[in-house]
Motif scaffolding. Structure first.
Motif, short mmCIF file in Angstrom:
data_model
loop_
_atom_site.label_atom_id
_atom_site.label_comp_id
_atom_site.label_asym_id
_atom_site.label_seq_id
_atom_site.Cartn_x
_atom_site.Cartn_y
_atom_site.Cartn_z
N GLY A 197 0.83 -1.19 0.00
CA GLY A 197 0.00 0.00 0.00
C GLY A 197 0.87 1.24 0.00
N LYS B 292 -3.03 7.13 -4.08
CA LYS B 292 -2.89 5.83 -3.42
C LYS B 292 -2.92 4.71 -4.44
CE LYS B 292 -5.14 7.64 0.65
NZ LYS B 292 -6.21 7.53 1.60
N ILE B 293 -2.00 3.77 -4.25
CA ILE B 293 -2.00 2.55 -5.05
C ILE B 293 -1.74 1.39 -4.10
CG2 ILE B 293 0.45 2.76 -5.67
CD1 ILE B 293 -0.34 1.38 -8.38
N TRP C 20 -1.86 -3.19 -3.95
CA TRP C 20 -2.08 -4.46 -4.64
C TRP C 20 -1.82 -5.59 -3.67
CZ3 TRP C 20 2.11 -1.33 -6.07
CH2 TRP C 20 3.37 -1.85 -5.82
N GLN C 21 -2.41 -6.73 -4.00
CA GLN C 21 -2.25 -7.93 -3.18
C GLN C 21 -1.01 -8.72 -3.55
OE1 GLN C 21 -4.40 -7.27 -0.39
NE2 GLN C 21 -3.67 -9.33 -0.36
N ASP D 127 -5.14 -7.76 -8.09
CA ASP D 127 -5.92 -6.92 -7.17
C ASP D 127 -5.30 -5.54 -6.97
OD1 ASP D 127 -7.77 -8.97 -6.81
OD2 ASP D 127 -6.61 -9.83 -5.17
N ILE D 128 -5.22 -4.79 -8.07
CA ILE D 128 -4.64 -3.45 -8.04
C ILE D 128 -5.75 -2.43 -7.80
CG2 ILE D 128 -3.28 -1.78 -9.35
CD1 ILE D 128 -2.58 -4.25 -11.19
N GLU D 129 -5.49 -1.50 -6.91
CA GLU D 129 -6.41 -0.40 -6.66
C GLU D 129 -5.63 0.91 -6.76
OE1 GLU D 129 -8.55 -0.70 -2.99
OE2 GLU D 129 -8.86 -2.85 -3.26
N LEU D 130 -6.18 1.86 -7.52
CA LEU D 130 -5.54 3.16 -7.70
C LEU D 130 -6.56 4.25 -7.39
CD1 LEU D 130 -3.22 5.01 -8.70
CD2 LEU D 130 -4.19 4.77 -10.99
N THR D 131 -6.19 5.17 -6.51
CA THR D 131 -7.03 6.31 -6.17
C THR D 131 -6.17 7.57 -6.29
OG1 THR D 131 -8.21 4.94 -4.58
CG2 THR D 131 -8.53 7.32 -4.42
#
Length: 188
Positions: free
Chosen positions: A117, A124-125, A127-128, A150-154
Protein backbone atom coordinates in the motif's frame (compact mmCIF):
# COMPACT_ATOMS: atom_id res chain seq x y z
CA UNK A 1 26.18 -12.66 12.92
CA UNK A 2 27.03 -10.54 9.85
CA UNK A 3 23.40 -9.64 9.19
CA UNK A 4 22.81 -8.68 12.82
CA UNK A 5 25.90 -6.44 12.83
CA UNK A 6 24.84 -4.84 9.52
CA UNK A 7 21.32 -4.18 10.88
CA UNK A 8 22.76 -2.81 14.13
CA UNK A 9 25.06 -0.48 12.17
CA UNK A 10 22.23 0.67 9.91
CA UNK A 11 20.04 1.44 12.93
CA UNK A 12 22.87 3.43 14.55
CA UNK A 13 23.50 5.39 11.34
CA UNK A 14 19.76 5.96 10.71
CA UNK A 15 17.92 6.56 13.99
CA UNK A 16 14.59 6.60 12.10
CA UNK A 17 15.13 2.92 11.14
CA UNK A 18 14.00 0.00 13.27
CA UNK A 19 14.11 -3.74 12.59
CA UNK A 20 12.42 -6.11 15.03
CA UNK A 21 14.35 -9.23 13.99
CA UNK A 22 16.86 -10.42 11.43
CA UNK A 23 18.26 -13.77 10.37
CA UNK A 24 20.46 -15.30 7.70
CA UNK A 25 23.88 -14.44 6.37
CA UNK A 26 25.25 -11.81 4.02
CA UNK A 27 26.40 -14.35 1.40
CA UNK A 28 23.46 -16.78 1.41
CA UNK A 29 20.58 -14.44 2.06
CA UNK A 30 18.73 -12.70 4.82
CA UNK A 31 15.30 -12.08 6.28
CA UNK A 32 14.20 -8.95 8.11
CA UNK A 33 10.95 -8.73 10.07
CA UNK A 34 8.95 -5.67 11.11
CA UNK A 35 11.10 -3.09 9.34
CA UNK A 36 10.15 0.56 9.87
CA UNK A 37 11.58 3.88 8.76
CA UNK A 38 9.76 6.92 10.04
CA UNK A 39 10.76 10.56 9.92
CA UNK A 40 8.97 13.88 9.50
CA UNK A 41 8.51 13.44 5.72
CA UNK A 42 7.71 9.76 5.25
CA UNK A 43 6.56 6.62 6.97
CA UNK A 44 7.59 3.19 5.69
CA UNK A 45 6.71 -0.11 7.33
CA UNK A 46 7.21 -3.65 6.03
CA UNK A 47 6.21 -6.91 7.68
CA UNK A 48 9.02 -8.86 6.05
CA UNK A 49 11.88 -8.58 3.57
CA UNK A 50 13.56 -11.70 2.21
CA UNK A 51 16.65 -11.87 0.02
CA UNK A 52 18.04 -15.28 -0.95
CA UNK A 53 21.29 -15.43 -2.92
CA UNK A 54 22.94 -18.24 -4.84
CA UNK A 55 26.52 -17.79 -3.66
CA UNK A 56 27.94 -20.27 -6.21
CA UNK A 57 27.17 -17.71 -8.93
CA UNK A 58 29.84 -15.39 -7.58
CA UNK A 59 32.49 -17.72 -9.05
CA UNK A 60 30.97 -17.26 -12.53
CA UNK A 61 31.15 -14.09 -11.94
CA UNK A 62 27.49 -13.09 -11.71
CA UNK A 63 24.94 -12.11 -9.11
CA UNK A 64 22.14 -14.66 -8.78
CA UNK A 65 19.17 -13.83 -6.60
CA UNK A 66 16.91 -16.80 -5.95
CA UNK A 67 14.24 -14.71 -4.24
CA UNK A 68 13.58 -11.08 -3.46
CA UNK A 69 10.39 -10.88 -1.45
CA UNK A 70 8.73 -7.99 0.33
CA UNK A 71 5.37 -8.22 2.06
CA UNK A 72 3.10 -6.06 4.14
CA UNK A 73 4.46 -2.71 2.99
CA UNK A 74 2.74 0.52 3.97
CA UNK A 75 4.37 3.70 2.66
CA UNK A 76 3.11 7.24 3.23
CA UNK A 77 4.57 10.52 2.04
CA UNK A 78 1.88 13.14 2.66
CA UNK A 79 4.00 16.06 1.40
CA UNK A 80 7.21 16.66 -0.44
CA UNK A 81 10.27 17.36 1.69
CA UNK A 82 11.56 20.92 1.46
CA UNK A 83 13.83 21.34 -1.53
CA UNK A 84 17.52 22.00 -1.07
CA UNK A 85 18.84 25.31 -2.49
CA UNK A 86 21.52 23.44 -4.49
CA UNK A 87 18.89 21.14 -6.05
CA UNK A 88 17.03 24.09 -7.57
CA UNK A 89 20.16 25.28 -9.36
CA UNK A 90 20.64 22.18 -11.50
CA UNK A 91 23.22 22.34 -14.24
CA UNK A 92 21.49 23.50 -17.44
CA UNK A 93 24.03 21.58 -19.56
CA UNK A 94 23.42 18.26 -17.78
CA UNK A 95 22.81 15.46 -20.24
CA UNK A 96 20.27 12.72 -19.50
CA UNK A 97 21.61 9.28 -18.65
CA UNK A 98 21.42 7.28 -21.86
CA UNK A 99 22.97 3.99 -20.72
CA UNK A 100 22.98 1.89 -17.59
CA UNK A 101 25.55 -0.88 -17.96
CA UNK A 102 25.86 -3.55 -15.29
CA UNK A 103 29.43 -4.67 -14.59
CA UNK A 104 28.20 -8.21 -13.81
CA UNK A 105 25.22 -10.16 -15.11
CA UNK A 106 22.34 -10.20 -12.62
CA UNK A 107 19.66 -12.90 -12.52
CA UNK A 108 16.64 -12.67 -10.25
CA UNK A 109 14.61 -15.88 -10.28
CA UNK A 110 11.66 -14.54 -8.29
CA UNK A 111 10.54 -11.08 -7.23
CA UNK A 112 7.41 -11.06 -5.06
CA UNK A 113 5.79 -7.92 -3.68
CA UNK A 114 2.71 -8.86 -1.65
CA UNK A 115 0.19 -6.76 0.27
CA UNK A 116 1.59 -3.38 -0.74
CA UNK A 117 0.00 0.00 0.00
CA UNK A 118 1.49 3.31 -1.14
CA UNK A 119 0.16 6.80 -0.37
CA UNK A 120 2.20 9.47 -2.14
CA UNK A 121 0.88 13.02 -1.88
CA UNK A 122 -2.65 11.64 -1.53
CA UNK A 123 -2.33 9.39 -4.60
CA UNK A 124 -2.89 5.83 -3.42
CA UNK A 125 -2.00 2.55 -5.05
CA UNK A 126 -2.33 -0.86 -3.47
CA UNK A 127 -2.08 -4.46 -4.64
CA UNK A 128 -2.25 -7.93 -3.18
CA UNK A 129 0.35 -9.72 -5.29
CA UNK A 130 3.03 -8.83 -7.82
CA UNK A 131 5.57 -11.35 -9.06
CA UNK A 132 8.10 -11.44 -11.85
CA UNK A 133 11.66 -12.48 -12.67
CA UNK A 134 14.39 -10.64 -14.54
CA UNK A 135 17.86 -10.89 -16.03
CA UNK A 136 20.16 -8.03 -16.85
CA UNK A 137 23.48 -8.23 -18.64
CA UNK A 138 25.28 -5.11 -19.77
CA UNK A 139 22.42 -2.79 -20.70
CA UNK A 140 20.05 -5.57 -21.84
CA UNK A 141 17.07 -6.20 -19.50
CA UNK A 142 14.84 -9.24 -19.89
CA UNK A 143 11.63 -9.38 -17.88
CA UNK A 144 10.05 -12.79 -17.39
CA UNK A 145 6.31 -13.48 -17.10
CA UNK A 146 4.73 -11.06 -14.64
CA UNK A 147 1.60 -11.43 -12.51
CA UNK A 148 -0.04 -8.41 -10.83
CA UNK A 149 -3.27 -9.02 -8.91
CA UNK A 150 -5.92 -6.92 -7.17
CA UNK A 151 -4.64 -3.45 -8.04
CA UNK A 152 -6.41 -0.40 -6.66
CA UNK A 153 -5.54 3.16 -7.70
CA UNK A 154 -7.03 6.31 -6.17
CA UNK A 155 -5.86 9.71 -7.35
CA UNK A 156 -5.68 12.64 -4.96
CA UNK A 157 -8.48 15.17 -5.37
CA UNK A 158 -7.43 18.22 -7.37
CA UNK A 159 -6.96 21.40 -5.38
CA UNK A 160 -8.62 24.64 -6.51
CA UNK A 161 -5.24 26.00 -7.59
CA UNK A 162 -4.62 22.90 -9.77
CA UNK A 163 -8.11 23.21 -11.28
CA UNK A 164 -7.48 26.84 -12.25
CA UNK A 165 -4.19 25.94 -13.94
CA UNK A 166 -5.83 23.01 -15.76
CA UNK A 167 -8.64 25.27 -17.06
CA UNK A 168 -6.09 27.76 -18.40
CA UNK A 169 -4.10 25.00 -20.08
CA UNK A 170 -7.23 23.43 -21.56
CA UNK A 171 -7.85 26.45 -23.81
CA UNK A 172 -7.55 24.94 -27.31
CA UNK A 173 -4.94 26.54 -29.54
CA UNK A 174 -5.38 24.20 -32.48
CA UNK A 175 -1.78 23.01 -32.24
CA UNK A 176 -1.03 19.32 -31.71
CA UNK A 177 0.53 18.28 -28.44
CA UNK A 178 4.26 17.59 -28.71
CA UNK A 179 5.70 15.17 -26.19
CA UNK A 180 9.35 15.37 -25.14
CA UNK A 181 11.84 12.75 -26.26
CA UNK A 182 12.21 9.95 -23.72
CA UNK A 183 15.48 8.02 -23.56
CA UNK A 184 15.39 4.74 -21.65
CA UNK A 185 18.80 3.78 -20.25
CA UNK A 186 18.21 0.04 -20.82
CA UNK A 187 17.44 -2.13 -23.83
CA UNK A 188 14.41 -4.42 -23.66
Amino acid sequence: AGVKVAVWGAQKALPALSVASSSGSLLKGLALEQVRYQDSHLDLAADSLVLTLEDSCLLTPAVCVTELGISGVQFAMPELPPSQPDAEEAEPDAQPMTDIVMPLPIRIDRIALDDIGLDILGNKIAWQHFSTAAEIEGSQLILKPTDWQDIELTLAPASEEDSAVTQAEADPTGEPITLPEVVLPLSF
